[in-house]
Design an enzyme around this catalytic site. Structure first.
Site, short mmCIF file in Angstrom:
data_model
loop_
_atom_site.label_atom_id
_atom_site.label_comp_id
_atom_site.label_asym_id
_atom_site.label_seq_id
_atom_site.Cartn_x
_atom_site.Cartn_y
_atom_site.Cartn_z
CG HIS A 1 -2.00 0.99 1.31
ND1 HIS A 1 -1.79 2.42 1.70
CD2 HIS A 1 -3.17 1.17 0.64
CE1 HIS A 1 -2.75 3.03 1.50
NE2 HIS A 1 -3.77 2.26 0.92
CG ASP B 1 -8.06 -3.14 -3.02
OD1 ASP B 1 -9.23 -2.63 -3.05
OD2 ASP B 1 -7.24 -2.17 -3.27
#
Length: 454
Positions: free
Chosen positions: A332, A391
């Protein structure tokens, strides 16, 4: 349509080659001029572009003047997202409406305030004209629901007598309408696509006033309108976790940038939807699902760590799946040790996998989450830790809920419209300058040449 003749396509190919040659910028120039690509330095630290009271992302602490990575934390108006989730889960309630209230007004609602807010959203859901569904959503359905959603939002401008009024009161009213209507625009758009493109039966279920946002999504999507309490609660949890993520993520920053120009709410939200559509942003969970589909057919023994490691290594070395060199769902831009949204999600994903008889798939996801950081550290030079992001699990959840992949990103938008709305209001209330960062030109000056001399 919009393809061109063979002759013109050849011309376009030639033009594109000229563009590639001319517009290419030497990567070393970014270092030379200290340009932080992506508005981030080499360690992932963001360029400070604004202030916000809406949410906070914490991925490190300062110890003895040094930056030390820590477990990721996400706060909505100063309240830990994990506490918010624990609160409504313990009380066996849905949380998205409460979370939207918190994001918009900066405080948790009491029982009466929450009931009034839920009733307001329910009434606004009923304000989508029948003619809008028939004349807009059912006409020229797109294969991409994000484009369908954006078109619906832009068309709502024509139905609003005060569309260009940017007063706080009017913008808040517009935002509340959009929060209420996003589920309808998304699901109805999918039903039209499913009918006209795939030949499936057409179902248009009116929203139920007594249902939460999550319940209404499942009710409107499924032919028989049925769903289990666990399904609705996990979809609601997904909406809460996706509702907001700081002012610097691409789509929310788009909200600030376009709002700063003084334009209308519908144009702002359509621009943010365009950002979220991108596979590097909202479309990432679709890539995760497709990667695992390939993984499940390639790996013979899902419990063999060596075989899983080899596949992950092949991914990084562009030998597997889409040959992009990425393990989707891992890493991320901000978090390093952990993404708190993924941590919260995982607790409930396991429960849903048992209900759906997909324990084996969950085991494979868990193994990849554990092994991927090790493989990445071995194969790549990395500047910060790598962990599973939200996700990684959201696509798996949507698969288990039977949601079509076409709706994965719109579900993200249904959640994030609450955060966008809060940031639009924050930008307007603080009435800052139009956002205009600098770009340094690296073009060499040259004289104009007449047409006959070229």
């Amino acid at each position: 349509m919009l393809h061109g003749s063979e002759k013109n396509l050849e011309l376009i190919k030639k033009y594109s080659e000229q563009c590639i040659t001319k517009f290419h910028i030497d990567p070393e120039l970014y270092t030379k001029y200290e340009v932080k690509r992506g508005l981030r330095d080499i360690n992932g630290k963001a360029v400070l572009a604004g202030l916000t009271d809406i949410s906070e992302i914490r991925s490190y602490t300062i110890v003895d003047s040094e930056v030390v990575p820590c477990e990721g934390k996400l706060f909505y108006h100063g309240i830990d997202i994990e506490e918010i989730v624990d609160g409504f889960i313990k009380e066996d309630r849905f949380g998205f409406e409460e979370t939207s209230y918190l994001l918009l007004f900066g405080k948790l609602p009491n029982k009466e305030e929450l009931a009034v807010f839920e009733e307001l959203l329910a009434e606004y859901r009923e304000e989508l004209p029948t003619s809008f569904v028939r004349d807009v959503i059912m006409k020229a359905p797109s294969k991409d629901m994000m484009n369908t959603l954006a078109r619906g939002v832009l068309t709502l401008y024509a139905y609003d007598d005060a569309a260009d009024d940017t007063s706080v009161e009017n913008v808040l009213n517009q935002c509340l309408h959009l929060i209420a209507l996003f589920p309808l625009l998304s699901v109805y758009g999918y039903q039209a696509y499913s009918h006209y493109h795939d030949g499936n039966s057409l179902f248009i279920h009116a929203p139920m006033k007594e249902y939460s946002t999550a319940e209404n999504i499942l009710h409107m999507l499924r032919p028989d309108s049925s769903f289990t309490p666990l399904e609705a609660k996990i979809l609601d949890l997904a909406l809460v976790l996706h509702a907001e993520h700081g002012g610097g993520n691409n789509s929310t920053f788009t909200t600030h940038v376009v709002s700063s120009s003084g334009t209308d709410t519908y144009s702002v939200v359509a621009a943010s939807l365009g950002s979220l559509k991108g596979p590097k942003h909202g479309g990432a969970n679709i890539k995760v699902v497709k990667m695992f589909e390939d993984m499940k057919t390639t790996i013979k023994n899902w419990e063999d760590e060596d075989e899983v490691k080899q596949y992950l290594s092949d991914l990084l070395n562009k030998k597997a799946f889409d040959h992009a060199g990425l393990i989707y769902g891992m890493g991320h831009a901000v978090y390093s040790i952990s993404d708190p949204r993924a941590n919260v999600f995982k607790k409930f994903v396991e429960t849903l996998s048992k209900e759906k008889g997909m324990d084996q798939e969950f085991g494979l996801y868990s193994m990849v989450e554990r092994l991927a950081p090790e493989v990445i550290a071995k194969e790549r030079k990395i500047y910060k830790g790598v962990s599973a992001n939200v996700d990684f699990y959201s696509g798996f959840v949507y698969n288990m809920l039977g949601l079509p992949t076409e709706l994965f990103t719109p579900i993200f938008a249904i959640a994030r419209i609450s955060g966008w709305s809060a940031h639009r209001l924050e930008e307007l209330i603080n009435a800052g300058k139009i956002i205009r960062p600098g770009y340094k030109s690296v073009a060499k000056h040259k004289s104009y040449t007449g047409l006959d001399e070229r």
